[in-house]
Write a protein that holds these residues in place. Sequence first.
Motif, PDB file in Angstrom:
ATOM      1  N   ARG A   1      -5.584  -2.710   5.079  1.00 25.24           N
ATOM      2  CA  ARG A   1      -6.209  -1.428   4.706  1.00 25.24           C
ATOM      3  C   ARG A   1      -6.877  -0.787   5.921  1.00 25.24           C
ATOM      4  O   ARG A   1      -6.813   0.437   6.118  1.00 25.24           O
ATOM      5  CB  ARG A   1      -7.225  -1.637   3.586  1.00 25.24           C
ATOM      6  CG  ARG A   1      -6.598  -1.973   2.229  1.00 25.24           C
ATOM      7  CD  ARG A   1      -7.624  -1.860   1.120  1.00 25.24           C
ATOM      8  NE  ARG A   1      -8.682  -2.854   1.257  1.00 25.24           N
ATOM      9  CZ  ARG A   1      -8.633  -4.091   0.741  1.00 25.24           C
ATOM     10  NH1 ARG A   1      -7.551  -4.477   0.047  1.00 25.24           N
ATOM     11  NH2 ARG A   1      -9.640  -4.927   0.884  1.00 25.24           N
ATOM     12  N   ASP A   2      -7.523  -1.602   6.735  1.00 27.93           N
ATOM     13  CA  ASP A   2      -8.195  -1.098   7.929  1.00 27.93           C
ATOM     14  C   ASP A   2      -7.179  -0.496   8.902  1.00 27.93           C
ATOM     15  O   ASP A   2      -7.377   0.594   9.453  1.00 27.93           O
ATOM     16  CB  ASP A   2      -8.972  -2.237   8.600  1.00 27.93           C
ATOM     17  CG  ASP A   2      -9.906  -1.739   9.693  1.00 27.93           C
ATOM     18  OD1 ASP A   2     -10.229  -0.538   9.698  1.00 27.93           O
ATOM     19  OD2 ASP A   2     -10.312  -2.542  10.551  1.00 27.93           O
TER      20      ASP A   2
ATOM     21  N   ASP B   1       6.888   4.030   8.531  1.00 30.37           N
ATOM     22  CA  ASP B   1       5.502   4.351   8.863  1.00 30.37           C
ATOM     23  C   ASP B   1       4.982   3.386   9.925  1.00 30.37           C
ATOM     24  O   ASP B   1       4.266   3.794  10.846  1.00 30.37           O
ATOM     25  CB  ASP B   1       4.619   4.271   7.612  1.00 30.37           C
ATOM     26  CG  ASP B   1       4.988   5.314   6.584  1.00 30.37           C
ATOM     27  OD1 ASP B   1       5.031   6.509   6.939  1.00 30.37           O
ATOM     28  OD2 ASP B   1       5.266   4.943   5.427  1.00 30.37           O
TER      29      ASP B   1
ATOM     30  N   ALA C   1      -4.126   0.609   8.200  1.00 30.31           N
ATOM     31  CA  ALA C   1      -3.520   1.805   7.602  1.00 30.31           C
ATOM     32  C   ALA C   1      -4.469   2.995   7.663  1.00 30.31           C
ATOM     33  O   ALA C   1      -4.039   4.141   7.874  1.00 30.31           O
ATOM     34  CB  ALA C   1      -3.126   1.511   6.157  1.00 30.31           C
ATOM     35  N   ARG C   2      -5.739   2.732   7.501  1.00 29.94           N
ATOM     36  CA  ARG C   2      -6.733   3.820   7.500  1.00 29.94           C
ATOM     37  C   ARG C   2      -6.899   4.426   8.897  1.00 29.94           C
ATOM     38  O   ARG C   2      -7.060   5.627   9.056  1.00 29.94           O
ATOM     39  CB  ARG C   2      -8.064   3.283   6.992  1.00 29.94           C
ATOM     40  CG  ARG C   2      -9.160   4.336   6.874  1.00 29.94           C
ATOM     41  CD  ARG C   2     -10.351   3.804   6.095  1.00 29.94           C
ATOM     42  NE  ARG C   2     -10.868   2.570   6.675  1.00 29.94           N
ATOM     43  CZ  ARG C   2     -10.808   1.366   6.096  1.00 29.94           C
ATOM     44  NH1 ARG C   2     -10.209   1.252   4.909  1.00 29.94           N
ATOM     45  NH2 ARG C   2     -11.315   0.306   6.671  1.00 29.94           N
ATOM     46  N   ASN C   3      -6.850   3.577   9.916  1.00 31.91           N
ATOM     47  CA  ASN C   3      -7.017   4.044  11.289  1.00 31.91           C
ATOM     48  C   ASN C   3      -5.647   4.206  11.944  1.00 31.91           C
ATOM     49  O   ASN C   3      -5.260   3.446  12.820  1.00 31.91           O
ATOM     50  CB  ASN C   3      -7.867   3.051  12.083  1.00 31.91           C
ATOM     51  CG  ASN C   3      -9.266   2.927  11.505  1.00 31.91           C
ATOM     52  OD1 ASN C   3      -9.962   3.913  11.345  1.00 31.91           O
ATOM     53  ND2 ASN C   3      -9.663   1.714  11.164  1.00 31.91           N
ATOM     54  N   GLY C   4      -4.900   5.181  11.460  1.00 34.73           N
ATOM     55  CA  GLY C   4      -3.539   5.379  11.928  1.00 34.73           C
ATOM     56  C   GLY C   4      -3.469   5.918  13.336  1.00 34.73           C
ATOM     57  O   GLY C   4      -4.463   6.331  13.938  1.00 34.73           O
TER      58      GLY C   4
ATOM     59  N   GLN D   1       0.817  -1.214   0.000  1.00 36.04           N
ATOM     60  CA  GLN D   1       0.000   0.000   0.000  1.00 36.04           C
ATOM     61  C   GLN D   1       0.851   1.265   0.000  1.00 36.04           C
ATOM     62  O   GLN D   1       0.319   2.369   0.074  1.00 36.04           O
ATOM     63  CB  GLN D   1      -0.933  -0.001   1.212  1.00 36.04           C
ATOM     64  CG  GLN D   1      -1.940  -1.134   1.200  1.00 36.04           C
ATOM     65  CD  GLN D   1      -2.878  -1.090   2.387  1.00 36.04           C
ATOM     66  OE1 GLN D   1      -3.285  -0.029   2.827  1.00 36.04           O
ATOM     67  NE2 GLN D   1      -3.228  -2.249   2.915  1.00 36.04           N
TER      68      GLN D   1
END
Length: 375
Positions: free
Chosen positions: A356-357, A220, A359-362, A137
């Motif tokens: 994805r979940d 990251d 990464a989205r909720n960093g 990603q």
Amino acid sequence: MTLADRVRTAVAAVSDPELRRPIGDLDMVRDITVEGETARVGIVLTIVGCPAAARIERDVHDAAASVAGIAQVTVEVGVMTSDERRALTEKLREGRPARQMPFGPDSLTRVILVSSGKGGVGKSTLTANLAVSLARQGLRVGLVDADVHGFSIPGLLGIAPGTQPTRIDDLMLPPVAHDVKTVSIGMFLREGEGAVAWRGPMLHRTVQQFLTDVFFGDLDVLLIDMPPGTGDVAISIGQLLPHAEVLVVTTPQPAASDVAIRSGLVARQTGQRVIGVVENMSGFTLPDGTVLDLFGAGGGAQVAAALSADADAAEVPLLASIPLSPTLRHGGDVGVPVVLDQPDDVAAQAISALARDIARNGRGLAGRPLPLTLN
């Protein structure tokens, strides 16, 4: 710009595959001359026997040859002096003292521990595939195999036996597999030495060195594959990384879920935050479409509910249920992550959705100082 200047610009942009930075920024480019259509390019490597030497030389040759007006390229390869290496390590540390852990509370790197109550729940396989999926990603990902007694991450990622971190003075550069920077105790064992029989102090020192002496660069996300249970390593990492987030892995059966709850509770005692539960080895879909719950059902939801019962803690969601998959198992056996080799597999899709979940909720930035400099 002269033709030699254009060649220098092209060569300087070549990335060192271990440091993941342009070799021009790392002061690895030396004299460049052009006579007619022939370019002579000088570069230096960090150490003698650099494992990335062939790739760097090839990429430098190709970069110089891509410049219009250049028909032939000769690459001359040398090695940095001790003073040059010392200057490089100081540049890489960016002012931080040697052996200082860069993943403290003020770090912008998100640290996620992948834990389980018991072994055999597929935690390491999940961690390896999750790391690769996050890297796909576009995230910069590091992976620490903290399961010192039962290390398996190198094999799961296809890292060849005998591969070791590259040493530049007192810095260790972790091997890179599928764009994931990885370190494991298995990389440091001598040939034929297949087991580690260490107790508390040695385990603590090993984990501490992974976090301080290994140069991951700017990340990251740093994933840590935890050993099962709540023993010495869990306590040490709780002391070193009390701000870390925790992902609890279980299978559907009560024998695994009951113990998994304990790992989440112990993590909370050190100040770590449980961000979710992953149920691995859930229902297997048969050719006729029916689902076989080989290991039972509901274990992941049970763990999430138990960890959410604490009124003083945030709710813990069940983030994913990873179906039983022979393809996932085979990928681990041959060292090819299923999220790369068979992305349409049901387990690969579930792991990719989990990545994805996550990464989205960093990790939030509230309350943390940011390293900003005003000119």
